[in-house]
Design an enzyme around this catalytic site. Sequence first.
Site, PDB file in Angstrom:
ATOM      1  N   TYR A 144       0.836  -1.204   0.000  1.00  9.27           N
ATOM      2  CA  TYR A 144       0.000   0.000   0.000  1.00  9.27           C
ATOM      3  C   TYR A 144       0.873   1.256   0.000  1.00  9.27           C
ATOM      4  CZ  TYR A 144      -3.841   3.095   1.512  1.00  9.27           C
ATOM      5  OH  TYR A 144      -4.777   4.099   1.617  1.00  9.27           O
ATOM      6  N   GLU A 146       4.152   1.768  -0.716  1.00 10.65           N
ATOM      7  CA  GLU A 146       4.952   1.989  -1.931  1.00 10.65           C
ATOM      8  C   GLU A 146       4.048   2.099  -3.163  1.00 10.65           C
ATOM      9  OE1 GLU A 146       7.779   2.970  -1.627  1.00 10.65           O
ATOM     10  OE2 GLU A 146       9.067   1.764  -0.350  1.00 10.65           O
ATOM     11  N   TYR A 203      -3.624  -2.616  20.412  1.00  9.53           N
ATOM     12  CA  TYR A 203      -2.399  -3.165  19.847  1.00  9.53           C
ATOM     13  C   TYR A 203      -1.206  -2.433  20.470  1.00  9.53           C
ATOM     14  CZ  TYR A 203      -5.566  -5.056  16.275  1.00  9.53           C
ATOM     15  OH  TYR A 203      -6.594  -5.697  15.618  1.00  9.53           O
ATOM     16  N   ASP A 205       0.969  -1.015  23.514  1.00  6.39           N
ATOM     17  CA  ASP A 205       0.469  -0.458  24.787  1.00  6.39           C
ATOM     18  C   ASP A 205      -0.505   0.694  24.544  1.00  6.39           C
ATOM     19  OD1 ASP A 205       2.115   1.545  23.906  1.00  6.39           O
ATOM     20  OD2 ASP A 205       3.504   1.499  25.604  1.00  6.39           O
ATOM     21  N   GLY A 206      -0.812   0.944  23.265  1.00  2.00           N
ATOM     22  CA  GLY A 206      -1.791   1.984  22.953  1.00  2.00           C
ATOM     23  C   GLY A 206      -1.212   3.386  23.008  1.00  2.00           C
TER      24      GLY A 206
HETATM   25  N1  UDP Z   1      -5.375  -0.494  16.511  1.00  2.15           N
HETATM   26  C1  UDP Z   1      -5.599  -1.036  17.771  1.00  2.15           C
HETATM   27  N2  UDP Z   1      -6.611  -1.957  17.899  1.00  2.15           N
HETATM   28  C2  UDP Z   1      -7.411  -2.329  16.865  1.00  2.15           C
HETATM   29  C3  UDP Z   1      -7.183  -1.750  15.584  1.00  2.15           C
HETATM   30  C4  UDP Z   1      -6.157  -0.846  15.450  1.00  2.15           C
HETATM   31  O1  UDP Z   1      -4.905  -0.725  18.752  1.00  2.15           O
HETATM   32  O2  UDP Z   1      -8.307  -3.163  17.074  1.00  2.15           O
HETATM   33  C5  UDP Z   1      -4.300   0.504  16.357  1.00  2.15           C
HETATM   34  C6  UDP Z   1      -3.286   0.184  15.252  1.00  2.15           C
HETATM   35  O3  UDP Z   1      -2.248  -0.629  15.745  1.00  2.15           O
HETATM   36  C7  UDP Z   1      -2.808   1.569  14.868  1.00  2.15           C
HETATM   37  C8  UDP Z   1      -4.019   2.463  15.108  1.00  2.15           C
HETATM   38  O4  UDP Z   1      -4.886   1.719  15.966  1.00  2.15           O
HETATM   39  O5  UDP Z   1      -1.759   1.995  15.706  1.00  2.15           O
HETATM   40  C9  UDP Z   1      -4.765   2.809  13.825  1.00  2.15           C
HETATM   41  O6  UDP Z   1      -4.939   1.618  13.101  1.00  2.15           O
HETATM   42  P1  UDP Z   1      -5.869   1.519  11.822  1.00  2.15           P
HETATM   43  O7  UDP Z   1      -5.845   0.094  11.391  1.00  2.15           O
HETATM   44  O8  UDP Z   1      -7.188   2.129  12.115  1.00  2.15           O
HETATM   45  O9  UDP Z   1      -5.208   2.450  10.723  1.00  2.15           O
HETATM   46  P2  UDP Z   1      -3.718   2.881  10.343  1.00  2.15           P
HETATM   47  O10 UDP Z   1      -3.634   4.279  10.809  1.00  2.15           O
HETATM   48  O11 UDP Z   1      -2.728   2.002  11.072  1.00  2.15           O
HETATM   49  O12 UDP Z   1      -3.664   2.703   8.891  1.00  2.15           O
END
Ligand code: UDP
Length: 317
Positions: A144, A146, A203, A205-206
Amino acid sequence: MKHILITGGAGFIGSHLTAFLLNQGCQVTVLDNLQTGSLLNLDFCKHHPGFEFIRQDICEPIDLNVDEIYHLACPASPLHYQADPVKTTKTCVLGALNVLEMAKKNQCRILTASTSEVYGDPLVHPQVENDWGNVNPVGIRSCYDEGKRCAETLFMDYHRYYDVDVVIARIFNTYGPRMSLDDGRVIPNFIAQALKNEPLTLYGDGSQTRSLCYVDDMIRGLTGMMALAKPITGPFNVGNPDECTVKQIAETILSLTRSKSNMINKPLPQDDPMRRCPDITRFSQLTGFKPSVSLEAGLKRTIAYFEAKLCEYAGAS
Ligand code: UDP
């Protein structure tokens, strides 16, 4: 009446754009292969006299007479774009070539939906357009990241070599009604989990950050770019610079839904960007663009949408 093509118009952002442009009195053709989009998103306009739907993959050549093109066709959530990564790269690159050929023939303006992913895991914060990014070319997000970077290259080269009037919009995280429940992204996941009183899956530690833009603000941004009087290529960041951690997003959703859910930690996906926030100065100075929907207000509307969807599913089963 302007005739506008929206590729990927059956998707989340595309369907809102379709609604906006039909309301403006435009004739809208949506082209979509329904890989991740859905005709349900376009149910509101299926009988509208100014609306037309073409089911086609953007990797196949197209030949339509139109006045403007919004090119949005591509799976956008990590779950979906990683499911068939080779197809994702093809969609980004062949899709760009096909729409650019059409814009060249029609001599019309074309806006492409690029992404904050072109910055990868950014070294410059907030992200500014002249930062070239920090992207892993061989990771699971590369198809995605690249792919979209190569699409930007094609847009600029069609502009320089063929004088095509291109606009590159780098879209940052956007949310709102019509996101799909199984999209895998943070907002649908957390809202669905909270409404079902299931644990919210954090995902890592948030502590990673995102800056979330409500879809109505995004549509104002994209249509504002298309409406710029002079040909201006960008790239332009578009989004809401209000940055927060993923944990804060989870806490806000728990509070707004009055959920009994707790949070559980899951492994951080590979190459997950740690910080993301758009610097929107370039575009704001040109048009006065400023997001107007707060996270809380946008989440309330999105939660109401998902609540209704979950009731529909419960009724159907
Ligand atoms: N994330 C999470 N739990 C979930 C889905 C996503 O903690 O159930 C986190 C993910 O690791 C990222 C952020 O939320 O850091 C945004 O993820 P998303 O998939 O919405 O979009 P991205 O910005 O990564 O393309």
